[in-house]
Design a protein around this motif. Structure first.
Motif, short mmCIF file in Angstrom:
data_model
loop_
_atom_site.label_atom_id
_atom_site.label_comp_id
_atom_site.label_asym_id
_atom_site.label_seq_id
_atom_site.Cartn_x
_atom_site.Cartn_y
_atom_site.Cartn_z
N LYS A 1 84.03 66.34 13.72
CA LYS A 1 84.92 67.77 14.28
C LYS A 1 84.50 67.96 15.25
O LYS A 1 85.41 68.87 16.00
CB LYS A 1 84.77 68.48 12.57
N THR A 2 83.78 68.88 15.32
CA THR A 2 83.87 69.49 16.56
C THR A 2 83.46 68.52 18.44
O THR A 2 83.58 69.61 18.43
CB THR A 2 81.51 69.68 17.24
N THR A 3 83.03 67.05 18.13
CA THR A 3 83.70 66.87 19.58
C THR A 3 85.12 66.87 19.49
O THR A 3 85.60 66.94 20.99
CB THR A 3 83.19 64.66 18.84
N LEU A 4 85.71 66.57 18.23
CA LEU A 4 87.72 66.43 18.68
C LEU A 4 87.72 68.22 18.77
O LEU A 4 88.83 68.09 19.58
CB LEU A 4 87.70 66.38 16.94
N LEU A 5 87.34 69.22 18.16
CA LEU A 5 87.44 70.37 18.98
C LEU A 5 87.39 70.72 20.24
O LEU A 5 88.07 70.90 20.99
CB LEU A 5 87.04 71.17 17.99
N LYS A 6 86.15 70.06 20.96
CA LYS A 6 85.93 70.01 22.42
C LYS A 6 86.14 69.26 22.99
O LYS A 6 87.04 69.50 23.86
CB LYS A 6 84.00 68.98 22.55
N LYS A 7 86.60 68.39 22.16
CA LYS A 7 88.37 67.61 23.25
C LYS A 7 89.43 68.47 23.63
O LYS A 7 90.36 67.54 24.31
CB LYS A 7 88.76 65.76 22.40
N ILE A 8 90.31 69.01 22.38
CA ILE A 8 91.25 69.82 22.45
C ILE A 8 90.79 70.45 23.27
O ILE A 8 91.97 71.37 24.66
CB ILE A 8 91.18 70.25 21.52
N ASN A 9 89.87 71.78 23.63
CA ASN A 9 89.08 72.39 24.16
C ASN A 9 89.19 72.08 26.19
O ASN A 9 90.46 72.43 26.90
CB ASN A 9 87.87 72.93 24.27
N ASN A 10 88.81 71.15 26.39
CA ASN A 10 88.83 70.44 27.55
C ASN A 10 89.64 69.57 28.06
O ASN A 10 90.66 69.82 29.29
CB ASN A 10 87.38 69.14 27.94
N ASP A 11 91.05 69.52 27.07
CA ASP A 11 92.65 69.25 27.36
C ASP A 11 93.50 70.76 27.79
O ASP A 11 94.05 69.68 28.89
CB ASP A 11 93.24 68.75 26.79
N PHE A 12 92.42 71.51 27.70
CA PHE A 12 93.40 72.33 28.68
C PHE A 12 92.96 72.77 30.06
O PHE A 12 93.90 73.71 31.06
CB PHE A 12 93.02 73.49 28.23
N LEU A 13 91.85 71.55 30.30
CA LEU A 13 91.63 71.80 31.94
C LEU A 13 92.31 71.18 33.55
O LEU A 13 92.82 71.73 34.16
CB LEU A 13 90.07 70.51 32.40
N PRO A 14 92.82 69.99 33.23
CA PRO A 14 93.79 69.08 34.20
C PRO A 14 94.98 69.65 33.87
O PRO A 14 96.02 69.58 34.97
CB PRO A 14 93.70 67.83 33.33
N THR A 15 96.02 70.81 32.91
CA THR A 15 97.30 70.83 33.37
C THR A 15 97.11 72.27 32.76
O THR A 15 96.82 72.90 32.94
CB THR A 15 97.75 70.21 31.78
N SER A 16 97.96 72.43 33.97
CA SER A 16 99.16 74.17 33.51
C SER A 16 99.12 74.21 32.21
O SER A 16 100.24 73.43 31.62
CB SER A 16 99.99 74.28 34.13
N SER A 17 98.56 75.87 32.04
CA SER A 17 99.30 75.39 30.18
C SER A 17 99.80 76.98 29.81
O SER A 17 100.00 77.85 30.65
CB SER A 17 97.90 75.66 29.58
N ASP A 18 100.73 76.62 28.60
CA ASP A 18 101.43 78.04 28.46
C ASP A 18 100.34 78.79 28.00
O ASP A 18 100.80 80.70 28.14
CB ASP A 18 102.73 77.99 27.40
N PHE A 19 99.31 79.02 28.10
CA PHE A 19 98.73 80.14 27.36
C PHE A 19 97.95 80.59 28.19
O PHE A 19 97.38 80.09 29.49
CB PHE A 19 97.26 79.13 26.95
N ASP A 20 97.32 81.95 28.16
CA ASP A 20 96.59 82.96 28.65
C ASP A 20 95.27 82.60 29.48
O ASP A 20 94.66 82.60 30.49
CB ASP A 20 96.83 84.55 28.59
N LEU A 21 94.40 82.18 28.00
CA LEU A 21 93.72 81.80 27.85
C LEU A 21 93.11 80.68 26.85
O LEU A 21 93.73 81.15 25.56
CB LEU A 21 91.89 82.91 28.34
N VAL A 22 91.79 80.62 26.92
CA VAL A 22 91.02 79.52 25.29
C VAL A 22 89.81 80.00 25.37
O VAL A 22 88.81 79.93 26.50
CB VAL A 22 91.57 78.34 26.05
N ILE A 23 89.46 79.97 23.90
CA ILE A 23 87.89 81.20 24.19
C ILE A 23 87.44 80.34 22.36
O ILE A 23 88.35 79.69 21.87
CB ILE A 23 88.64 82.45 22.75
N TRP A 24 86.03 79.53 23.52
CA TRP A 24 85.51 78.41 22.23
C TRP A 24 84.76 79.16 22.06
O TRP A 24 83.65 79.96 22.62
CB TRP A 24 84.53 77.53 22.83
N VAL A 25 84.18 79.31 20.41
CA VAL A 25 83.06 80.74 19.70
C VAL A 25 82.11 79.27 18.81
O VAL A 25 83.47 78.85 18.26
CB VAL A 25 83.90 80.92 19.43
#
Length: 387
Positions: A182-206
Motif C-alpha cells: 500500500k505504501t509503495t503504491l501511494l509513493k508511486k502516486i506521489n512521484n507521478d506528480f514530478l515529471p508532469t505539469s499538474s492542475d494541483f497547487d501542491l502535493v502533501i505527503w504525511v
C-alpha cells in the motif's frame, strides 16, 4: 601631412593649464594609484559577497536578483578598470623615458577615464553592502520519495489514477493487510506528480501513524513561518492558519498508514468537494477506517499472485538464474551461496518472529546448511502464509 597631424595632436598640451582638462593629464600618476586602492577595496567586498552567495546556494537558497546584478556589474567594471590601468601605466612609462606623446588627446582620454572610474568605483562599493544576499527557494509541488519498483499492482494503480481525475471523488482509501504494497503504491502516486505539469497547487505527503506531527508537516509544506507556529499556542489557532491557506489552493493530501479516523478539519484541512477539487488519499489496514473517513472510493490492495511474487523475488535475488538452473538440474537443492542470498532477503523482508529459516551467523558468514527438497518448496516459502 603627417607633420601637421602631430602639431594638431600637441595643441591640447598647450591648453590653459588652469583648465579642468589639463588636470586629467597632469595628475594621472596619483589618480592611477587612487584607483588601484579603490579597486582593491571593491575586490575584497566582491569576494565577501560572492562567498556569502555561494554558501547560501549550497543550502539550497536562491541569490537575490539585486545581488546577482551587482556581481555582474562588478565583474564588468573590473575588466574595464584593468584596461584603463594598463593604458595609464603605459602613458606614465612614456613620460619616464622622456618621450613626448605624438597625440596628447589620447593622454587626455586616459586621464578622463581614470577620473570617471574614481567616481564610479566608490559608488559600486556603496551599493554592495547587502543585509541579505539570498532567499529560500520555493518548495516544489511535490517532494520525491524513495521507493522500490512496484510489481503486480497495475490494476489498483489504474483505478487510483482514474479516481484522481474524477471530480465526484474527493476522498479515497487504500486498504489491505500489512506488507502488500500500500505504501509503495501511494509513493508511486506521489512521484507521478514530478515529471508532469499538474492542475494541483501542491502535493502533501504525511506519515499518518505519527498523528501528532500531521499538522506540523502540513504547516511546513505550506512554508508558513516557524515563528507563526511557535506564536500560536493552541491546535485551533494553527488549524485556522492552515485552513486560511489551504482554502485558496487545489491540493492533494496523501496520508500513509491511518489506524483510526482522523478529524482533518480539526487540523485545518478543508473537506474536498466539487468546488475546490482537492483530493485526499490514504492507506490503512482496515476497511472500517475507510468508512469512518467517509471515503467515496475504497480500493483493496491484494496480496501478490504466486507468479507476481516469484517475479519480484527473482528481481531481488542476484543469483536467480543460477537458482533456476539448480532447481531444474537437481532434485535436491543445497543451501550454498545461491540459497544464502535468498535467506538474507527473506530475513530482511519477513523479519523478527515470522522468520523461521534455520540459519545462524557467527559474525563472519552463514554456516548452517539447509536442504530444500524441490524448487516448489522455495516458491511456497516465498508466496505462502508461512512467510
Amino acid at each position: 601631412m603627417e607633420f601637421l597631424s602631430s602639431i594638431v595632436g600637441l595643441i591640447p598640451c598647450f591648453y590653459d593649464h588652469t583648465s579642468k582638462h589639463t588636470v586629467y593629464i597632469r595628475d594621472l600618476k596619483q589618480k592611477l594609484q587612487a584607483l588601484r586602492k579603490e579597486m582593491a577595496e571593491l575586490n575584497n567586498l566582491y569576494e565577501d559577497v560572492k562567498a556569502r552567495v555561494q554558501g547560501a546556494e549550497q543550502r539550497q537558497m536562491m541569490r537575490r536578483k539585486e545581488v546577482g546584478g551587482w556581481i555582474c556589474e562588478v565583474e564588468v567594471m573590473v575588466t574595464e578598470v584593468q584596461e584603463i590601468l594598463q593604458k595609464g601605466d603605459q602613458e606614465i612609462q612614456k613620460r619616464y623615458l622622456g618621450c613626448c606623446p605624438r597625440n596628447c588627446w589620447s593622454s587626455y582620454k586616459i586621464g578622463k577615464a581614470v577620473s570617471e572610474k574614481l567616481v564610479a568605483v566608490p559608488g559600486q562599493i556603496g551599493k554592495g553592502h547587502f543585509d541579505v544576499v539570498a532567499e529560500m527557494l520555493p518548495r516544489p509541488l511535490v517532494d520525491e520519495l524513495p521507493m522500490e519498483e512496484t510489481v503486480g499492482s497495475e490494476l489498483a494503480y489504474g483505478r487510483i489514477c482514474g479516481f484522481l481525475k474524477d471530480p465526484q471523488v474527493g476522498i479515497m482509501g487504500l486498504y489491505g493487510m500489512g506488507g502488500v504494497g500500500k505504501t509503495t503504491l501511494l509513493k508511486k502516486i506521489n512521484n507521478d506528480f514530478l515529471p508532469t505539469s499538474s492542475d494541483f497547487d501542491l502535493v502533501i505527503w504525511v506519515e499518518a501513524s505519527k498523528t501528532k506531527k500531521i499538522q506540523k508537516v502540513i504547516w511546513n509544506k505550506l512554508q508558513l513561518s516557524r515563528d507563526g507556529w511557535e506564536n500560536r499556542s493552541t491546535k485551533e489557532e494553527k488549524a485556522a492558519e492552515i485552513l486560511r491557506v489551504l482554502k485558496t489552493k487545489k491540493f492533494v493530501l496523501l496520508l500513509d498508514d491511518i489506524w483510526e479516523r482522523l478529524d482533518l478539519l480539526e487540523m485545518g484541512v478543508p473537506h474536498p468537494d466539487a468546488q475546490n477539487k482537492s483530493k485526499i488519499v490514504f492507506t490503512t489496514r482496515s476497511q472500517d477506517v475507510c468508512r469512518q473517513m467517509q471515503a467515496q472510493e475504497s480500493i483493496k490492495v491484494e496480496c501478490l499472485s504466486s507468479e507476481a511474487a516469484w517475479t519480484l523475488f527473482q528481481k531481488k535475488l542476484k543469483h536467480a538464474s543460477l537458482l533456476e538452473s539448480y532447481g531444474l538440474r537437481e532434485k535436491n537443492v543445497v543451501m550454498h551461496d545461491v540459497i544464502r542470498d535468498m535467506v538474507l532477503w527473506l530475513y530482511g523482508e519477513c523479519g523478527k518472529e515470522k522468520n523461521k529459516i534455520l540459519v545462524y551467523n557467527d559474525g563472519f558468514r552463514l554456516k548452517e546448511a539447509v536442504e530444500i527438497l524441490e524448487l516448489k518448496d522455495v516458491r511456497r516459502c516465498i508466496v505462502g502464509s508461512e512467510c
